[in-house]
Design a protein around this motif. Sequence first.
Motif, PDB file in Angstrom:
ATOM      1  N   ASN A   1     -76.615   9.285  49.014  1.00  0.00           N
ATOM      2  CA  ASN A   1     -76.955  10.063  47.829  1.00  0.00           C
ATOM      3  C   ASN A   1     -77.611  11.370  48.252  1.00  0.00           C
ATOM      4  OD1 ASN A   1     -78.981  11.009  45.729  1.00  0.00           O
ATOM      5  ND2 ASN A   1     -77.844   9.502  44.535  1.00  0.00           N
ATOM      6  N   ILE A   2     -77.008  12.509  47.832  1.00  0.00           N
ATOM      7  CA  ILE A   2     -77.551  13.828  48.154  1.00  0.00           C
ATOM      8  C   ILE A   2     -77.608  14.661  46.874  1.00  0.00           C
ATOM      9  CG2 ILE A   2     -77.135  15.992  49.390  1.00  0.00           C
ATOM     10  CD1 ILE A   2     -76.061  14.415  51.694  1.00  0.00           C
ATOM     11  N   GLU A   3     -78.677  15.412  46.710  1.00  0.00           N
ATOM     12  CA  GLU A   3     -78.881  16.250  45.524  1.00  0.00           C
ATOM     13  C   GLU A   3     -78.866  17.716  45.922  1.00  0.00           C
ATOM     14  OE1 GLU A   3     -82.346  16.914  42.102  1.00  0.00           O
ATOM     15  OE2 GLU A   3     -82.262  15.073  43.299  1.00  0.00           O
TER      16      GLU A   3
ATOM     17  N   PRO B   1     -73.138  23.423  48.901  1.00  0.00           N
ATOM     18  CA  PRO B   1     -72.346  22.246  49.249  1.00  0.00           C
ATOM     19  C   PRO B   1     -73.214  21.013  49.497  1.00  0.00           C
ATOM     20  CG  PRO B   1     -72.543  23.692  51.148  1.00  0.00           C
ATOM     21  CD  PRO B   1     -73.196  24.412  49.994  1.00  0.00           C
ATOM     22  N   PHE B   2     -72.585  19.845  49.348  1.00  0.00           N
ATOM     23  CA  PHE B   2     -73.214  18.567  49.675  1.00  0.00           C
ATOM     24  C   PHE B   2     -72.726  18.171  51.073  1.00  0.00           C
ATOM     25  CE2 PHE B   2     -72.831  18.902  45.136  1.00  0.00           C
ATOM     26  CZ  PHE B   2     -74.027  18.404  44.639  1.00  0.00           C
ATOM     27  N   ARG B   3     -73.664  17.962  52.006  1.00  0.00           N
ATOM     28  CA  ARG B   3     -73.299  17.660  53.391  1.00  0.00           C
ATOM     29  C   ARG B   3     -73.743  16.240  53.748  1.00  0.00           C
ATOM     30  NH1 ARG B   3     -75.019  23.153  53.759  1.00  0.00           N
ATOM     31  NH2 ARG B   3     -73.288  24.526  54.373  1.00  0.00           N
ATOM     32  N   TYR B   4     -72.781  15.438  54.228  1.00  0.00           N
ATOM     33  CA  TYR B   4     -73.028  14.048  54.609  1.00  0.00           C
ATOM     34  C   TYR B   4     -72.680  13.856  56.080  1.00  0.00           C
ATOM     35  CZ  TYR B   4     -72.766  13.425  49.510  1.00  0.00           C
ATOM     36  OH  TYR B   4     -72.952  13.530  48.159  1.00  0.00           O
ATOM     37  N   SER B   5     -73.376  12.933  56.722  1.00  0.00           N
ATOM     38  CA  SER B   5     -73.096  12.564  58.108  1.00  0.00           C
ATOM     39  C   SER B   5     -72.646  11.107  58.136  1.00  0.00           C
ATOM     40  CB  SER B   5     -74.346  12.749  58.971  1.00  0.00           C
ATOM     41  OG  SER B   5     -74.092  12.374  60.306  1.00  0.00           O
TER      42      SER B   5
END
Length: 284
Positions: free
Chosen positions: A50-52, A58-62
């Motif tokens: 979950n990113i806000e 942009p939403f950055r995920y690893s």
Amino acid sequence: MFTKLLITNQRPRLSFRPFFAALVVFANSFYLSAQVAAPSKSSFEARLLNIEAPSNEPFRYSTTLTNASSQTLIYNLDAQLPQGWQISYRVDGSLVTSIQMQPGKTQEIGIEISCPITAKPDKYKIPLKATSPIDNFQLELEAVVKGSYALEMTTPTGRLSDEVVSGSNKEIVLQLKNTGTLPLNTLELGSQLPTRWEATFTPATIKQLEAGKSVDVKVNLKVPDKTIAGDYAAKFDVKSANSTTDLSFRIIVKTSLLSGWIGLLVIFAAIGLIYYLIRKYGRR
């Protein structure tokens, strides 16, 4: 003599404890190295689900993809996105849509998701897939969109130049649009003009502009008399507590028709005077 002989013939006892201890240490180290080198289970995981972020970021995920099988596999990456959203996958800095993985390998995959700037503040679920001939991993990410401020200035026709006669006024229509997702309050207009030029805005202040809405502003531009004909640059700007923007506008100044006729009369008068002087004094 007999006692010495008995002592001499006794055989020393061998101890196997050090040997067993060394064997146990070697087995443990081998087991631990095997555990590190070869993962026991294939997987597709994310550090944060979950990113806000606001809609203009942009939403950055690893994520981490693990191939614990005994064969080389190609994993295809796919996602189900809301309309207008975009996604990209990066491996070691390169954009990819699939990845080939050797047996027992683990790979970091960076994922970047962008939403339209007009996306409404809400929580959006993003299902991801990493599939191979033997694996079908699913991962559900969450993107929490916060409200954003954005402002755009243009003209109703898109034209960014106009003509004006020296010493006269010109009306220019500007269009302000709230391209964010939150309302903008107290928008004030201003200008940067050549020396002695003046600009009056109607209205000069806008109390509130709702998201997705636009409003037209009239600019009464006054060009001083005797301004030399040519191209001039004018800049208009609008400011609020949360967003600012500006617009460069090209002004082409021309002389009036009356001024042109006066100039021609002056030229003809000068030519006539020269001709008269030549006729009168040229023969002497």
